[in-house]
Design an enzyme around this catalytic site. Sequence first.
Site, PDB file in Angstrom:
ATOM      1  N   CYS A   1      41.466  27.189  13.581  1.00 12.08           N
ATOM      2  CA  CYS A   1      42.476  26.157  13.354  1.00 12.08           C
ATOM      3  C   CYS A   1      42.102  25.408  12.092  1.00 12.08           C
ATOM      4  CB  CYS A   1      42.536  25.206  14.558  1.00 12.08           C
ATOM      5  SG  CYS A   1      43.639  23.785  14.331  1.00 12.08           S
TER       6      CYS A   1
ATOM      7  N   ASP B   1      50.153  22.499  13.995  1.00 15.69           N
ATOM      8  CA  ASP B   1      50.066  21.279  14.790  1.00 15.69           C
ATOM      9  C   ASP B   1      51.450  20.816  15.233  1.00 15.69           C
ATOM     10  OD1 ASP B   1      47.339  21.073  14.730  1.00 15.69           O
ATOM     11  OD2 ASP B   1      47.256  19.568  13.149  1.00 15.69           O
TER      12      ASP B   1
ATOM     13  N   LYS C   1      37.888  26.275  20.275  1.00 11.77           N
ATOM     14  CA  LYS C   1      38.848  26.020  19.197  1.00 11.77           C
ATOM     15  C   LYS C   1      38.074  25.465  18.013  1.00 11.77           C
ATOM     16  CE  LYS C   1      43.117  23.536  18.059  1.00 11.77           C
ATOM     17  NZ  LYS C   1      44.163  22.629  18.577  1.00 11.77           N
ATOM     18  N   TRP C   2      37.956  26.246  16.952  1.00 12.11           N
ATOM     19  CA  TRP C   2      37.164  25.915  15.767  1.00 12.11           C
ATOM     20  C   TRP C   2      38.101  25.326  14.716  1.00 12.11           C
ATOM     21  CZ3 TRP C   2      31.874  27.672  14.793  1.00 12.11           C
ATOM     22  CH2 TRP C   2      31.416  27.432  13.496  1.00 12.11           C
ATOM     23  N   ASP C   3      38.050  24.002  14.549  1.00 10.27           N
ATOM     24  CA  ASP C   3      39.004  23.302  13.689  1.00 10.27           C
ATOM     25  C   ASP C   3      38.394  23.000  12.328  1.00 10.27           C
ATOM     26  OD1 ASP C   3      41.401  22.142  13.011  1.00 10.27           O
ATOM     27  OD2 ASP C   3      41.447  20.771  14.725  1.00 10.27           O
ATOM     28  N   MET C   4      39.265  22.740  11.348  1.00  8.33           N
ATOM     29  CA  MET C   4      38.852  22.356   9.996  1.00  8.33           C
ATOM     30  C   MET C   4      39.983  21.518   9.411  1.00  8.33           C
ATOM     31  SD  MET C   4      38.982  22.862   6.492  1.00  8.33           S
ATOM     32  CE  MET C   4      39.697  24.430   6.041  1.00  8.33           C
TER      33      MET C   4
END
Length: 735
Positions: free
Chosen positions: A526, A548, A476-479
Amino acid sequence: MPIEWNEEDKVFHLYNQKISYLIQIVHGKYPAHLYWGKRIQTLQPTLILPYKGRPFSPMTEPTDSKFSLDTLAQEYPAFGNGDFRSPAYQLRTKDGSTITEFVYDSHEITQGKPRLEGLPSAYVENNQEADTLVITLVDPILAIGLNLIYTIYHDLDVITRSVSFEHRGSQKVEIHKCMSMSVDFHSSKWDWLQLHGTWARECHIERQPLNHGTQMISSARGASSHQHNPFIALLSKEATEEHGDVYGVSLVYSGNFQASIEVDPFETARLTIGINPFDFIWLLMPGETFQTPEALMVYSPDGLGGMSRMFHKLLRTRVCRGIYRDRTRPILFNNWEATRFNFSEKKLKQLADAAANLGIELFVLDDGWFGHRDNDKTSLGDWDVNRKKLPHGLKGIAEYVQAKGMQFGLWVEPEMVSPDSELYRLHPDWCLHVPGRKRTLSRNQLVLDLSREDVCDWLIDTFTNVFTKAPISYVKWDMNRNMTEVGSAVLPPERQKETAHRYMLGLYRILDTLTKRFPEILFESCSGGGGRFDPGMLYYMPQTWTSDDTDAVERLKIQYGTSLVYPALTMGAHVSDVPNQQTGRNTPLQMRLYVAMAANLGFEMKVDQLTKEEGMEIKKGIQFYKHIQDSVCFGDLFRLLSPFEGMDTAFMYVAPDKSKAVVFYYKVLATPNPPFYRLKLRGLDRQVKYQINNGGQAFYGDELMKIGITMPLVKSDYFSIIFLIQRLEEESLRF
């Protein structure tokens, strides 16, 4: 070949079985827009481009007093030579002038579709799938070529457009504006539709009539944003889900964008989309080329539903890539809402035991596993395992999860750095910043400067190391913040306004490298949920965390709005505990399950604290979801009732061969003494019989679509039900 060039009339005709797009080179110079819509055989240009002199509209051609660029429907208009509407591009030359005149020079028609260097784009798997037209315009004074790039697919009602600038001259030029596409519609009698929102309220639908002047959506946040999705549509006044003309445009880009519609006094409408020109300047040096992102253009005569189904097919099959493109996704558990930062290896094992017993297929470890990350104030950038929490490292917990029959996944936020981190102390200039100015924090973090090659190389090496330390199947690659103080320590003053776009090019290089290096990993993008849900990210990561907000009632609007462009296979949806952490609402477990089942099902709750009854309900729900998962992920979507128009929501997914369908119905609030309501279905084969929920009685598809299913009368809020529609093989009806 579905692109024809009529030399006599100077007309290009792009077409397939269902759509046509026509362009004429007027006066041998100017690309004019003739038509975009249902397939036609031919078109006489004089039918659509009559000329008339207008007061205060300059005479562009000395030999034609009726011709003016100010009233011409154009393909890629400029400003300063007679057209006073908003231009598609603007250049600034060495002497400070912004006047250019790009005129037709040549064209090329080829099979296939070229890739865009350094940018994501729709693709073909063989050259027989599409044809491409490149119209080259030239400004002879600047010696710059401007290529208008069009691709039409044979079996998809889709046209893609982009533009490249080729500097063949000797003096530097600044690009101040460069839209990816522009279309001048010959009428303004349209509604326009967009998807707006904020964190936890993404992709809400807004439709309103076009007005004179300019209507615009945009992002200047360094991301496509929660506030406006990079999508815009024009709809005929009578357009509904099922009927009417709809023109949808989506940008394959994850950064600052702008989409606008300008209505002029003569009731024409100019639609453009591309990089946001605000705070953007690109210095184009001799010998260099600048390529714009790609715009995806869909026309549907079958309302919003037809537009959505075409976008879904395009994004699923010719934007998303990799081994997961055509696969259903594993049912996952994410520990975030169960533990937040407060977990240990022992706690994770307890959650893994409980998740495995429920039939969950993928265990995801979220934020807090690295550095000294016990809260959101520290350690982003220090991607070493926190041995106090995980004494056996990522490998230890991953192997424990695998022994339970599940895959292991990991949360990361590579694009960010905490001021309280070893990385920041070593490289304080690696973040976006302007010397002498404060560095604004958001979520206690700063944004790394991905316009820098050294930062990108470090990230590639760092996460190559992370992803090889354990058997990781999902990332899960979040920013979790947008850009402020957008400046780079390595760019000269005249290139500082390139920073935001260079950041995106750097990010795309990182993602391209890592996804190719780890093709077995399922990447999910994400940005605090849907803050970067766009085709550009889907090119590298075939699914996105939709929001979210996991509240089932709010998710109805979020998922419904998102579905206008994006297929269920790309949407992550989780079941969480109640009261919900975003809204405080209490909804039944069944409704939470049924809302999440309408996309990629996951869980984000205290699965180790479930009652026996809750555990059984989730087990049955997972088993049921596996039965319908193919239909949800690969079926055609038909939206039946909108949560934006009442308390009831319904939609259905129909298998491509129409052999089965799954219908989701939700009622948020009960009505006293309600009337009976019949839900009319869509998309079925009208000539064959179907059973509902394996019942004894069968109904023709014609009945189910024209008469419908009677909804149950209920005396409770938050009611939900799913209907399975399955074809009877032995009976059919011939009309």
